[in-house]
Motif scaffolding. Structure first.
Motif, PDB file in Angstrom:
ATOM      1  N   VAL A 147       0.657  -1.148  -0.148  1.00 16.08           N
ATOM      2  CA  VAL A 147       0.118   0.165  -0.216  1.00 16.08           C
ATOM      3  C   VAL A 147       1.079   1.082  -0.064  1.00 16.08           C
ATOM      4  O   VAL A 147       0.423   2.154  -0.837  1.00 16.08           O
ATOM      5  N   GLU A 148       2.214   0.684   1.135  1.00 14.91           N
ATOM      6  CA  GLU A 148       2.861   2.121   0.646  1.00 14.91           C
ATOM      7  C   GLU A 148       3.482   2.599  -0.780  1.00 14.91           C
ATOM      8  O   GLU A 148       3.826   3.898  -0.720  1.00 14.91           O
ATOM      9  N   GLU A 149       3.987   1.592  -1.478  1.00 16.34           N
ATOM     10  CA  GLU A 149       4.393   1.643  -2.733  1.00 16.34           C
ATOM     11  C   GLU A 149       3.448   2.340  -3.624  1.00 16.34           C
ATOM     12  O   GLU A 149       4.309   3.426  -4.360  1.00 16.34           O
ATOM     13  N   ASP A 150       2.125   1.670  -3.035  1.00 15.64           N
ATOM     14  CA  ASP A 150       1.221   2.235  -4.562  1.00 15.64           C
ATOM     15  C   ASP A 150      -0.601   2.024  -3.702  1.00 15.64           C
ATOM     16  O   ASP A 150      -0.555   1.065  -3.803  1.00 15.64           O
ATOM     17  N   GLY A 151      -0.835   3.630  -3.481  1.00 16.66           N
ATOM     18  CA  GLY A 151      -1.486   3.849  -2.755  1.00 16.66           C
ATOM     19  C   GLY A 151      -2.680   3.292  -3.471  1.00 16.66           C
ATOM     20  O   GLY A 151      -3.991   3.719  -2.511  1.00 16.66           O
ATOM     21  N   LYS A 152      -2.726   3.052  -4.921  1.00 21.68           N
ATOM     22  CA  LYS A 152      -4.017   3.772  -6.039  1.00 21.68           C
ATOM     23  C   LYS A 152      -4.234   1.903  -6.197  1.00 21.68           C
ATOM     24  O   LYS A 152      -5.589   2.133  -6.897  1.00 21.68           O
ATOM     25  N   ASP A 153      -3.890   1.260  -6.025  1.00 22.96           N
ATOM     26  CA  ASP A 153      -3.962  -0.393  -6.584  1.00 22.96           C
ATOM     27  C   ASP A 153      -4.863  -0.711  -5.355  1.00 22.96           C
ATOM     28  O   ASP A 153      -5.143  -1.473  -4.330  1.00 22.96           O
ATOM     29  N   ALA A 154      -6.593  -0.977  -6.012  1.00 24.47           N
ATOM     30  CA  ALA A 154      -7.523  -0.795  -5.139  1.00 24.47           C
ATOM     31  C   ALA A 154      -7.685  -2.441  -4.863  1.00 24.47           C
ATOM     32  O   ALA A 154      -8.064  -2.953  -4.017  1.00 24.47           O
ATOM     33  N   GLU A 155      -6.800  -3.065  -5.688  1.00 22.59           N
ATOM     34  CA  GLU A 155      -6.852  -4.575  -5.296  1.00 22.59           C
ATOM     35  C   GLU A 155      -6.350  -4.868  -3.919  1.00 22.59           C
ATOM     36  O   GLU A 155      -6.598  -5.928  -3.438  1.00 22.59           O
ATOM     37  N   THR A 156      -5.042  -4.157  -4.223  1.00 21.44           N
ATOM     38  CA  THR A 156      -4.484  -5.164  -2.469  1.00 21.44           C
ATOM     39  C   THR A 156      -5.083  -4.260  -1.459  1.00 21.44           C
ATOM     40  O   THR A 156      -4.912  -4.660  -0.572  1.00 21.44           O
ATOM     41  N   ARG A 157      -5.322  -3.387  -1.456  1.00 24.75           N
ATOM     42  CA  ARG A 157      -6.549  -2.482  -0.766  1.00 24.75           C
ATOM     43  C   ARG A 157      -8.063  -3.422  -0.037  1.00 24.75           C
ATOM     44  O   ARG A 157      -8.299  -3.057   1.332  1.00 24.75           O
ATOM     45  N   HIS A 158      -8.675  -3.689  -1.647  1.00 28.53           N
ATOM     46  CA  HIS A 158      -9.023  -4.791  -1.037  1.00 28.53           C
ATOM     47  C   HIS A 158      -8.774  -6.204  -0.520  1.00 28.53           C
ATOM     48  O   HIS A 158      -9.851  -6.415   1.092  1.00 28.53           O
ATOM     49  N   ARG A 159      -8.294  -7.090  -0.900  1.00 27.77           N
ATOM     50  CA  ARG A 159      -7.136  -8.106   0.214  1.00 27.77           C
ATOM     51  C   ARG A 159      -7.086  -7.547   1.176  1.00 27.77           C
ATOM     52  O   ARG A 159      -7.049  -8.332   1.889  1.00 27.77           O
ATOM     53  N   PHE A 160      -5.755  -6.740   1.668  1.00 29.40           N
ATOM     54  CA  PHE A 160      -6.088  -5.902   2.567  1.00 29.40           C
ATOM     55  C   PHE A 160      -7.000  -5.544   3.718  1.00 29.40           C
ATOM     56  O   PHE A 160      -7.183  -6.481   4.865  1.00 29.40           O
ATOM     57  N   ALA A 161      -7.891  -5.214   3.079  1.00 28.03           N
ATOM     58  CA  ALA A 161      -9.148  -5.158   4.435  1.00 28.03           C
ATOM     59  C   ALA A 161      -9.669  -6.446   4.146  1.00 28.03           C
ATOM     60  O   ALA A 161     -10.198  -6.521   5.362  1.00 28.03           O
ATOM     61  N   PHE A 162      -9.721  -7.620   3.298  1.00 26.86           N
ATOM     62  CA  PHE A 162     -10.217  -8.933   3.765  1.00 26.86           C
ATOM     63  C   PHE A 162      -9.696  -9.652   4.936  1.00 26.86           C
ATOM     64  O   PHE A 162     -10.491 -10.011   5.451  1.00 26.86           O
ATOM     65  N   ALA A 163      -8.013  -9.317   5.070  1.00 22.62           N
ATOM     66  CA  ALA A 163      -7.454  -9.753   5.665  1.00 22.62           C
ATOM     67  C   ALA A 163      -7.965  -9.676   7.407  1.00 22.62           C
ATOM     68  O   ALA A 163      -7.754  -9.817   8.711  1.00 22.62           O
ATOM     69  N   LEU A 164      -8.052  -8.042   7.090  1.00 24.97           N
ATOM     70  CA  LEU A 164      -8.182  -7.220   8.638  1.00 24.97           C
ATOM     71  C   LEU A 164      -9.223  -7.543   9.076  1.00 24.97           C
ATOM     72  O   LEU A 164      -9.830  -7.886  10.151  1.00 24.97           O
TER      73      LEU A 164
END
Length: 342
Positions: A147-164
């Motif tokens: 996320v720090e490398e690319d905050g615009k990557d929606a897929e990464t944020r989505h997967r991070f959200a499910f992990a959270l």
């Protein structure tokens, strides 16, 4: 929690505007529409034509295009079609990534990183696997770096959200989904994530809106349809829920990615919950299954099975044979099944 919901809600109008403006000019959008209708032959023919179009352009497809084509081939059970698209890719690491997605194993994605240590999709896949394996410190660090490398990557944020969510950090999850949607309002998975979270909180109306948005974007996201049925049942919108259930039963024999059963309702109860499943394929031995959980522990389930020309409710322990309890002369509708569960 409220802060996260408000942020996600701010982009709803923008997402609906974008989705309503999307036409069918994209050939892969038309393929999705064909799959959603159950037109497997038409989808297969158009997929082959799209793969050929990509080949004759002389330009290698992007990895995102290859992944989308792979997903579409898998929807109709034609895994062999992925090879043609994979071979068009210019990067050996990208080729290995497509192969690894087919097996979804840690070893496959680690092999991608031997070819390209910075390969972002492979690193994201490994972070997801770490979260699934319960290696939360490793998963969290990996997601935070991505996320720090690319905050615009929606897929990464989505997967991070499910992990959270698995860590019960629901505020953190909603913040990630809100950030994903602010960058990409047409990211169906993030709308799905918000919908599931609100569904689990009993916010059925909010869940329905998010899930309908996701379904407009991606009509073959079967998890969205399953969750939307639950949101409709939660609001006693049984007619539309039944229509969607019937459609999934029609499509399931043609489309392997749908699966053979769905959850149609989750009913909260003191000290636990009741989950109601419905079979989509005749290969499942029951028609409805009522699963009760007390303090997180499962109780013996109730199943509705065929009994000649009639039906019967019975107990189905995890180990042991089905024990008939109560005969039923006709197949009950979903409202009757809900009453039985209560």
């Amino acid at each position: 929690m409220k802060h996260g919901i408000a942020r996600a809600g701010l982009v709803t109008g923008l997402a609906l505007f974008i989705c309503n403006g999307r036409g069918s000019a994209d050939p892969r959008a038309r393929i999705r529409e064909a799959i959603a209708r159950g037109d497997v032959k038409g989808a297969s023919k158009n997929l082959a034509a799209e793969a050929n179009r990509l080949r004759i352009t002389g330009q290698p497809p992007t990895l995102a295009t290859a992944v989308d084509m792979q997903n579409l081939y898998l929807q109709i059970g034609e895994a062999s079609g992925v090879s043609l698209v994979r071979m068009m890719l210019e990067s050996e690491a990208d080729e290995e990534y497509i192969k690894a997605r087919g097996a979804a194993s840690r070893a496959g994605f680690e092999k991608v990183l031997t070819l390209d240590p910075r390969h972002r999709p492979a690193r994201r896949a490994l972070a997801t696997i770490a979260a699934d394996e319960g290696k939360w410190p490793e998963a969290r660090l990996s997601f935070e770096v991505l996320v720090e490398e690319d905050g615009k990557d929606a897929e990464t944020r989505h997967r991070f959200a499910f992990a959270l969510c698995r860590q019960d950090d629901l505020d953190g999850a909603l913040d990630q989904w809100a950030a994903a949607l602010s960058e990409n309002p047409a990211h169906a998975d993030s709308w799905y994530g918000c919908g599931v979270l609100w569904l689990n909180r009993g916010l059925f109306d909010s869940a329905e809106k998010a899930l309908r948005t996701a379904l407009r974007i991606d009509p073959i996201h079967w998890g969205v349809r399953e969750a939307l049925i639950q949101a409709l049942v939660g609001q006693e919108k049984f007619e539309e829920a039944t229509s969607m259930r019937v459609k999934l039963r029609e499509l399931a024999p043609k489309l392997p990615r749908i699966g053979d059963r769905i959850v149609v309702a989750v009913l909260p109860r003191r000290g636990g919950a009741t989950r109601i499943r419905e079979a989509l394929l005749d290969s499942v031995p029951w028609l409805f299954r009522i699963e009760r959980f007390e303090n997180g522990q499962p109780s013996p389930s109730l199943e509705l099975r065929r009994d000649g020309e009639a039906f019967v409710w019975g107990e189905a322990p995890d180990k042991g044979e089905f024990r008939p309890v109560k005969p039923v002369p006709a197949l009950p509708d979903l409202q009757e099944v809900l009453r039985e569960a209560q």
